[in-house]
Enzyme design. Structure first.
Site, PDB file in Angstrom:
ATOM      1  N   ARG A 216      27.273  31.985  75.751  1.00 36.81           N
ATOM      2  CA  ARG A 216      26.045  32.774  75.606  1.00 36.81           C
ATOM      3  C   ARG A 216      25.829  33.277  74.176  1.00 36.81           C
ATOM      4  O   ARG A 216      24.761  33.777  73.852  1.00 36.81           O
ATOM      5  CB  ARG A 216      26.072  33.957  76.587  1.00 36.81           C
ATOM      6  CG  ARG A 216      25.704  33.540  78.009  1.00 36.81           C
ATOM      7  CD  ARG A 216      25.731  34.723  78.956  1.00 36.81           C
ATOM      8  NE  ARG A 216      27.093  35.085  79.315  1.00 36.81           N
ATOM      9  CZ  ARG A 216      27.402  36.106  80.117  1.00 36.81           C
ATOM     10  NH1 ARG A 216      26.445  36.895  80.591  1.00 36.81           N
ATOM     11  NH2 ARG A 216      28.668  36.362  80.422  1.00 36.81           N
TER      12      ARG A 216
ATOM     13  N   LYS B 266      33.472  33.241  70.075  1.00 39.04           N
ATOM     14  CA  LYS B 266      32.902  34.570  70.311  1.00 39.04           C
ATOM     15  C   LYS B 266      33.719  35.683  69.672  1.00 39.04           C
ATOM     16  O   LYS B 266      33.165  36.562  68.991  1.00 39.04           O
ATOM     17  CB  LYS B 266      32.762  34.824  71.814  1.00 39.04           C
ATOM     18  CG  LYS B 266      32.217  36.208  72.140  1.00 39.04           C
ATOM     19  CD  LYS B 266      31.830  36.371  73.587  1.00 39.04           C
ATOM     20  CE  LYS B 266      33.031  36.415  74.488  1.00 39.04           C
ATOM     21  NZ  LYS B 266      32.657  36.817  75.872  1.00 39.04           N
TER      22      LYS B 266
ATOM     23  N   GLN C 115      46.129  28.733  76.682  1.00 37.88           N
ATOM     24  CA  GLN C 115      45.773  28.579  78.096  1.00 37.88           C
ATOM     25  C   GLN C 115      45.295  27.147  78.311  1.00 37.88           C
ATOM     26  O   GLN C 115      44.161  26.803  77.988  1.00 37.88           O
ATOM     27  CB  GLN C 115      44.688  29.578  78.493  1.00 37.88           C
ATOM     28  CG  GLN C 115      44.337  29.539  79.976  1.00 37.88           C
ATOM     29  CD  GLN C 115      43.322  30.605  80.368  1.00 37.88           C
ATOM     30  OE1 GLN C 115      43.059  31.538  79.604  1.00 37.88           O
ATOM     31  NE2 GLN C 115      42.755  30.472  81.547  1.00 37.88           N
TER      32      GLN C 115
ATOM     33  N   GLU D 119      35.371  43.896  93.568  1.00 37.33           N
ATOM     34  CA  GLU D 119      34.401  43.411  92.582  1.00 37.33           C
ATOM     35  C   GLU D 119      32.999  43.508  93.166  1.00 37.33           C
ATOM     36  O   GLU D 119      32.779  43.214  94.346  1.00 37.33           O
ATOM     37  CB  GLU D 119      34.720  41.975  92.184  1.00 37.33           C
ATOM     38  CG  GLU D 119      36.098  41.791  91.565  1.00 37.33           C
ATOM     39  CD  GLU D 119      36.275  42.547  90.262  1.00 37.33           C
ATOM     40  OE1 GLU D 119      35.254  42.871  89.618  1.00 37.33           O
ATOM     41  OE2 GLU D 119      37.423  42.826  89.885  1.00 37.33           O
TER      42      GLU D 119
ATOM     43  N   LYS E 290      28.025  39.615  33.790  1.00 42.22           N
ATOM     44  CA  LYS E 290      28.916  38.686  34.491  1.00 42.22           C
ATOM     45  C   LYS E 290      30.204  38.512  33.705  1.00 42.22           C
ATOM     46  O   LYS E 290      30.175  38.223  32.512  1.00 42.22           O
ATOM     47  CB  LYS E 290      28.205  37.334  34.669  1.00 42.22           C
ATOM     48  CG  LYS E 290      28.941  36.324  35.560  1.00 42.22           C
ATOM     49  CD  LYS E 290      29.884  35.417  34.799  1.00 42.22           C
ATOM     50  CE  LYS E 290      29.179  34.442  33.904  1.00 42.22           C
ATOM     51  NZ  LYS E 290      30.182  33.474  33.289  1.00 42.22           N
TER      52      LYS E 290
ATOM     53  N   TYR F  20      21.078  40.418  29.326  1.00 44.26           N
ATOM     54  CA  TYR F  20      22.057  39.612  30.049  1.00 44.26           C
ATOM     55  C   TYR F  20      23.330  39.558  29.218  1.00 44.26           C
ATOM     56  O   TYR F  20      23.328  39.080  28.074  1.00 44.26           O
ATOM     57  CB  TYR F  20      21.554  38.188  30.302  1.00 44.26           C
ATOM     58  CG  TYR F  20      22.665  37.302  30.821  1.00 44.26           C
ATOM     59  CD1 TYR F  20      23.180  37.472  32.099  1.00 44.26           C
ATOM     60  CD2 TYR F  20      23.241  36.318  30.009  1.00 44.26           C
ATOM     61  CE1 TYR F  20      24.224  36.686  32.563  1.00 44.26           C
ATOM     62  CE2 TYR F  20      24.289  35.530  30.464  1.00 44.26           C
ATOM     63  CZ  TYR F  20      24.773  35.726  31.741  1.00 44.26           C
ATOM     64  OH  TYR F  20      25.814  34.946  32.201  1.00 44.26           O
TER      65      TYR F  20
END
Length: 457
Positions: A17, A24, A73, A153, A350, A365
């Site tokens: 989902r 996930k 698993q 449940e 930078k 710069y």
């Protein structure tokens, strides 16, 4: 003192989902994978080992924090099958079962659960609450003595009696079990709709003479499981609030917390004020007495005490104490701004070192440069650091000053107390104390506008 215990984290769910190629439990909440939140809670509670149950080849194992063991698993479905998959890695004694997609579990809850389990000499202990809306949760059914008999449940509410649905105490899916009893019990649990449910072991454990007890909590964040991106958003909000509240208790002021993002790895010292629209990301560290924002982003940056950073973007930057940044500055990786230096409006820096007390006020710069102590860089000064093949460095000495619109063609060295003339293109070294001027001599052409007008008729 609690005996050594293992924490088992279930992270073998498919997570379809989420609609993502990322597993996930590796989706981030406040900059940290949700399973890492669970691991941190386990370790903070004192776990001697953390074992994560994963599916082979799912990509979860590669994203786990260092030191977490993996149990694969390879067969079976359901929470019971997940716990059985780790049987070989769980020694005798207590072990905690947590869910990798319930990231808001706390070390305090884990510790309280273990304390109750030990004090009651239980074979199984469940974390429960009576404060949450019970719809969809398993109900705790007790016997005549008030002890846990079973869990009902209720996802299919039509198959549950009205009496059982009226029960307010619910199972939050966080447990302590005594090994090896629970594994022996799970071996006897039958499948329901092709799954082995962990809760199916409770009646078997009770029949075997084991004691099943509960530990109640009033912190309902743990009930928030992440099943999809909407749930991820909700978890992010809850976790972010938790982070901000902890920083606030530690002495940090947030002027508009609803617009502020502070990730889990960020450190902020007391008496710092965080303005609206600020994002502090990654491993950013901020000293005390700073004013950050409004609308500033800092990623993986170290900001010293007493700094002021307004409307700016910082990535992998170091600011020493008293640095003044912005508004609208962009500081890129490798930049160091020394104490009391200024990088101002519409300046990009930078991989450069801006010396103590130096100023780069606006519209410049500075790339691959070393700017000396108390140097002053005029507006629109740039370092031309790239020749198409390699990067080269520019050096400005102590108290050096560049005129506006100076171009410094690297490699070049402007000495201590040296100057450059406005509009100069400097491609040779300027000795200390000298003025470098490199521009065409001005010519004024009389009557030019009249000639232009005649040509246009």
């Amino acid at each position: 003192m609690t005996e050594p215990f293992t924490v088992l984290i279930m992270a073998a769910g498919q997570g379809t989902r989420m609609r993502s190629d990322v597993p996930k439990v590796l989706h981030e909440i406040c900059g940290k994978p949700m399973v890492a939140w669970v691991v941190d809670a386990a370790r903070e509670a004192g776990a001697s080992r953390v074992v994560c149950v994963v599916r082979p080849g799912a990509g979860v194992a590669e994203g786990l924090p260092e030191g977490v063991e993996v149990a694969e698993q390879t067969e079976g479905e359901g929470t019971g099958a997940a716990v059985l998959a780790a049987r070989a890695q769980v020694e005798e004694g207590p072990f905690v079962v947590l869910s990798g997609d319930h990231p808001l579990v706390t070390a305090r809850q884990v510790a309280a659960l273990l304390d109750e389990h030990t004090s009651q000499a239980a074979v199984a202990t469940l974390l429960t609450t009576e404060l949450q809306d019970p719809a969809g949760y398993g109900r705790i059914v007790r016997d005549g003595k008030g002890e846990v008999e079973r869990i009902v449940e209720t996802k299919d509410a039509e198959s549950v009696s009205a009496e059982e649905l009226a029960i307010r105490e619910i199972n939050l899916g966080t447990y302590v079990f005594q090994a090896p009893a629970v594994f022996d019990g799970l071996e006897q649990v039958g499948k329901q709709n092709g799954e082995i449910f962990l809760t199916g072991a409770f009646p078997i454990l009770k029949q075997g003479g084991g004691r099943i007890v509960t530990c109640k909590t009033d912190d309902l964040d743990i009930a928030h499981g992440v099943n999809d991106r909407a749930g991820l958003m909700d978890a992010e909000l809850l976790a972010q609030r938790r982070i901000l509240e902890q920083h606030a208790r530690d002495g940090v002021t947030f002027l508009h917390p609803g617009t502020t993002r502070v990730e889990a790895g960020v450190e902020i010292a007391p008496d710092t004020v965080i303005g609206p629209g600020v994002s502090l990301l990654g491993a950013t560290r901020i000293g005390g007495g700073c004013a950050i924002g409004p609308h500033t982003t800092a990623r993986d940056s170290a900001i010293g005490e007493g700094c002021n950073v307004v409307h700016s973007f910082l990535v992998e930057v170091t600011l020493e104490s008293g640095a003044n940044i912005g508004p609208f500055a962009y500081l890129r990786p490798g930049t160091v701004v020394r104490h009391d230096a200024k990088v101002g409006t519409f300046v990009e820096v930078k991989n450069s070192d801006i010396g103590p007390g130096a100023k780069v006020p606006h519209l410049s710069y500075i790339g691959d440069a070393d700017v000396g102590e108390k140097a002053n860089v005029g507006a629109s000064t740039i370092t031309a650091n790239y020749d198409g093949r390699r990067k080269h460095r520019t050096k400005l000495g102590k108290s050096a000053k560049t005129g506006v619109h100076t171009s410094l063609i690297a490699p070049v060295d402007v000495g201590d107390r040296a100057y450059t003339g406005a509009g100069s293109t400097i491609n040779e070294d300027v000795p200390p104390g000298a003025l470098g001027v490199a521009r065409a001599k001005q010519r004024n052409i009389e009557g030019y506008s009249d000639r232009v007008e005649e040509d246009s008729q």
